[in-house]
Design an enzyme around this catalytic site. Structure first.
Site, PDB file in Angstrom:
ATOM      1  N   TYR A  78       0.821  -1.201   0.000  1.00 50.69           N
ATOM      2  CA  TYR A  78       0.000   0.000   0.000  1.00 50.69           C
ATOM      3  C   TYR A  78       0.863   1.262   0.000  1.00 50.69           C
ATOM      4  O   TYR A  78       1.817   1.390   0.757  1.00 50.69           O
ATOM      5  CB  TYR A  78      -0.922   0.038   1.239  1.00 50.69           C
ATOM      6  CG  TYR A  78      -1.518   1.407   1.465  1.00 50.69           C
ATOM      7  CD1 TYR A  78      -2.548   1.878   0.640  1.00 50.69           C
ATOM      8  CD2 TYR A  78      -1.021   2.257   2.449  1.00 50.69           C
ATOM      9  CE1 TYR A  78      -3.062   3.152   0.806  1.00 50.69           C
ATOM     10  CE2 TYR A  78      -1.542   3.540   2.629  1.00 50.69           C
ATOM     11  CZ  TYR A  78      -2.557   3.973   1.795  1.00 50.69           C
ATOM     12  OH  TYR A  78      -3.061   5.234   1.960  1.00 50.69           O
ATOM     13  N   GLY A  85      -4.962   5.937   0.198  1.00 53.48           N
ATOM     14  CA  GLY A  85      -6.278   5.989   0.808  1.00 53.48           C
ATOM     15  C   GLY A  85      -7.273   5.109   0.083  1.00 53.48           C
ATOM     16  O   GLY A  85      -7.013   3.921  -0.167  1.00 53.48           O
TER      17      GLY A  85
END
Length: 536
Positions: A78, A85
């Site tokens: 990520y 987000g």
């Protein structure tokens, strides 16, 4: 320096001597920092140095190396090869991974509000550096070196104070730290607003090119709220000592009763904080005997002062615990485990502990403002001050009809107190769902910390007003009764105040005196840890 602060014999101006440039550096990496360490860095009294422990540096290097290998193997991480987000479902092609960190720093450049001051900015950088130094963030040693350079060379990013919801960390304000490292946006350097890239060139460094995840590691954390919380703690700690002293001085000025602070009273109700506050007041009143003729019991703002101050003292114990735990944590996402070679996706950027600590502390501090304002109201009112002149006027009888002493000061103190009390609404309960409902429960920790600092600023103004008025009242009491016993600590304290703000015999504008004294109160809060320090 010739001057002395109002509580301890330390510098008044809050700025470091030139000799402090050679002060021993605070070492970052491999051990816990304290609030006092951050305050010392923020007040420019000490530089920082990264640990020279080979095991620590190896850990930092292994984290960055594992992340590089993990990405090369085709793994998805990520914020490294995905969007940010809610866009975590968007894959970023490998040819754009290197550009992604810079994009993050740029689109978060939308902060507003006043800029953090120099001390706040240094506290923020110190908090971010210490968190990254725990070795769970996958950053390179050079990134830590450049953060240390920001502190040691006083290259201060211009950080807007508004724009963080406190989860996913302090993204927008911390983007200004990241931007400074890459040579973008403005910084303060040597007293001038400069382009960051030009400052790095002057220092002999090229602006940093962020490696994958380094933008996220810099920004996705709680450094702004934590740095501000360290400063708030120090100021609140100092104020509790000052309020105790002013209570003792008010007792003398009102011809009140020292017996209200008898040790046995506080043994019978064993809250440690109120016993500590009572002991400070009792020590300041040593040698003073109660005399008959006035009320058997002083009003609550005097008699119950240790109980009010004690709430703040006890709160500071757990506030310290939570602030220092946050300070000494890896609080970005994802975390990189350099030993187990794992990537851990979590929510350590959530600032709930700081939010609750600051919401609670601002309530305790606002109560100190209210306590001092009530004491001041007693002092100026000739119906309640046991024979002192109306409004503490020091004018001669012939001039008394046109002099009003501290009347307006008490009105202003009431205004500052009201504003402080208004700001006690907890920020942490105002969570807003943001960022396409990905950040759907947020801490508001930075707003809570900013509110707390504002409450502290207002309370320092109240303390300045109370200090001037109480010293005036003590001097008026001595005029009425030359045999009034003023214990030595209070006498010395009053002399130091009077040296800066003379007795008010004829009305004069007191703004300058109040501003100077307020600055001294705030600055002194950032010099020493007053826990257990002698009060004279």
């Amino acid at each position: 320096m010739a001057e002395h602060d109002l509580i301890n014999d330390v510098s008044l101006d809050g700025h470091a001597d030139a000799d402090n440039a050679a002060a021993e550096a605070i070492v970052i990496g491999g051990h816990r920092l304290t609030i006092e360490d951050v305050v010392a860095i923020a007040e420019r009294r000490v530089p920082v140095a990264l640990s020279d422990d080979p095991a620590w540096r190896s850990r930092i290097e292994r984290g960055a190396d594992f992340l590089r290998r993990h990405l090369a193997s085709g793994a998805t991480v990520y914020g490294v090869n995905t969007g940010y987000g809610d866009a975590c479902v968007v894959d970023v092609p490998m040819d754009l991974v290197e550009a992604l960190p810079l994009q993050l720093t740029r689109y978060h450049g939308c902060g507003m509000g006043v800029h953090l001051d120099d001390a706040q900015t240094l506290a923020v950088i110190a908090a971010r550096l210490n968190s990254l130094a725990y070795g769970f963030s996958g950053v390179r040693p050079v990134l830590l070196d450049r953060l240390a350079d920001l502190i040691n060379h006083r290259v201060l990013p211009r950080i807007p104070s508004e724009g963080s919801v406190g989860a996913s960390g302090d993204l927008t304000p911390l983007s200004y730290v990241a931007a400074a490292l890459v040579g973008e946006r403005d910084v303060l350097f040597e007293g001038q607003l400069r382009d960051a890239s030009g400052v790095w060139a002057q220092l002999g460094h090229a602006p940093l090119t962020l490696a994958p995840k380094e933008g996220l590691a810099l920004m996705n954390g709680t450094a702004v709220m934590t740095g501000l919380a360290c400063l708030a703690f120090a100021r609140a700690d100092h104020l509790t000592r000052l309020v105790a002293r002013l209570t003792a001085l008010s007792t003398v000025a009102l011809d009140g009763r020292a017996a209200h602070f008898d040790e046995m009273l506080f043994e019978a109700k064993p809250h440690a904080g109120q016993a500590e506050a009572a002991a400070w007041i009792r020590e300041d009143l040593t040698g003073r005997a109660d005399t008959p003729g006035h009320r058997l019991q002083d009003r609550y703002s005097i008699r119950c002062a240790p109980h009010v101050i004690g709430v703040a003292r006890d709160a500071l114990t757990w506030v310290r615990r939570d602030v220092e735990n946050e300070l000494n944590s890896a609080n970005d996402n994802p975390l990189i485990d350099p030993d187990g070679e794992r990537v851990l996706h979590g929510g350590n950027f959530y600032g709930g502990h700081i939010a609750f600590a600051m919401d609670s502390l601002k309530v305790a501090v606002a109560n100190l403002a209210d306590l001092m304002d009530r004491q001041l109201a007693l002092l100026v009112d000739d119906k309640f001050n046991n024979g002192l002149p109306r409004n503490l006027s020091g004018a001669s009888p012939a001039r008394a009809p046109i002099n009003h002493g501290f009347k307006a000061v008490q009105i202003s103190s009431s205004a500052w107190t009201a504003e402080a009390l208004k700001l006690t609404m907890p920020a942490s309960v105002f969570s807003r769902s943001t960022e396409a409902h990905n950040q759907d429960k947020v801490s508001m920790g930075t707003i809570a910390a900013r509110d707390c600092l504002r409450v502290l600023e207002l309370t320092a103004q109240v303390a300045a007003a109370h200090t001037l008025a109480t010293v005036q009242a003590m001097q008026l009491r001595l005029r009425l009764n030359e045999t009034t016993v003023v214990p030595a600590p209070l006498h010395a304290f009053a002399e130091r105040v009077t040296a800066q703000s003379p007795f008010v015999d004829e009305d004069r504008a007191l703004e300058y005196d109040l501003r100077a004294l307020t600055a001294r109160i705030v600055d002194c809060a950032l010099i020493d840890d007053f826990r257990g320090a002698p009060i004279v």
